[in-house]
Structure formats: C-alpha cells, structure tokens
Write a protein that holds these residues in place. Structure first.
Motif: not given
Length: 166
Positions: A47-66
C-alpha cells in the motif's frame, strides 16, 4: 545570529533567507523523517500511505458505501487521482465499487473483509511507530505542536492551489 540546528544539519554556511523558509524546511525534513517508517510498513503490505488512508476512511463507515468525493474530503493529504488509487485497491480486492440505488451516477466505495483485515493487521504496528517517533514528547508538547500545525495550515488551506502563473 548563531547557526540554527537545521542549518548545521544541512551543513549550510549561510543563514536561511527568512525564518519562514527555515520553518518550512524544518517541517519538510521532519515530515520526511517521521513518515519513513510508516511508509516502509505500508510498502510491506503493498500500500501507499494514501491507499491506507482510504481504507481507514472506509473502515470507519461500517458497512456503508462512501462516494469518492466524500473520501477525497476526508483524506489527510490531497490526492490528484482518487480513481486510480481506488482502482488499485479494487484490483487487490480490498474495496468494492457499487452504484448508488438512489442515484446511478454515484459510485459508492466499500471496504471488503480482506481490506478490514489488512487495516487491523497494520493498526498496532503503526501505533507503535508513532509512539517511537513522538513518544518522547509530553502530552502538553504534542497538544501545543498540534495547535501550532493547525494554525500554520489554516492559511494554506484557504489559499487556492494555483501558483499565480496561470
């Protein structure tokens, strides 16, 4: 005026042209030093740092699409091409794309179980790196540093991204 620590570290004979320039270079050097270990950790996981940041954002939206636009607004760093980053995450089966039921023009991005597992794998080692890099500072010093960094960033965030050459 005595040599600054940065001036000594860079083996710069002449003083900096301004305190603002020295401060900017100090921020840049500090970022590069502090970001190196997290960058190596991300790289080991593909991963790049930006990709990890995206995963963390998505992980905080439990089950919801963003939607991508919302992801961009929540990112720590500005990225020029969110689509390319999401493409790579989708190829690695870490995220999925789905069209919104209510507006077919909107593509919702969700984290997959594999993506959640990767975020969890990285979480504790990353926290440990941050403790190693910044744990020598007191809570008061860290709070003060955070306040000063926000104060320094406010004007830059309000300034358009062009350099005036257009």
């Amino acid at each position: 005026m005595p040599e600054s620590i940065l001036q000594q570290q860079l083996k710069k004979e002449q003083p900096f042209e301004s305190l603002e320039l020295e401060t900017f270079l100090n921020l840049l050097r500090t970022h590069n030093m502090i970001a190196a270990s997290p960058g190596r950790l991300m790289k080991r996981h593909g991963l790049s740092s930006a990709q990890y940041n995206i995963l963390k954002i998505l992980d905080s939206h439990l089950g919801e699409g963003v939607p991508c636009l919302e992801i961009v607004q929540q990112m720590v760093t500005r990225v020029p091409d969110i689509t390319r980053l999401v493409d790579r995450l989708a190829e690695a089966e870490l995220v999925e794309r789905n069209r919104s039921e209510s507006d077919r023009r909107v593509v919702m991005i969700t984290i997959t179980p594999k993506g959640r597992e990767l975020v969890e794998t990285i979480r504790l080692p990353l926290l440990e790196i941050h403790k190693q890099n910044l744990g020598h500072m007191t809570e008061g010093e860290l709070s003060q540093l955070n306040r000063l960094l926000v104060k320094a960033r406010i004007r830059a965030e309000a300034t358009p991204l062009c350099d005036g050459s257009e």
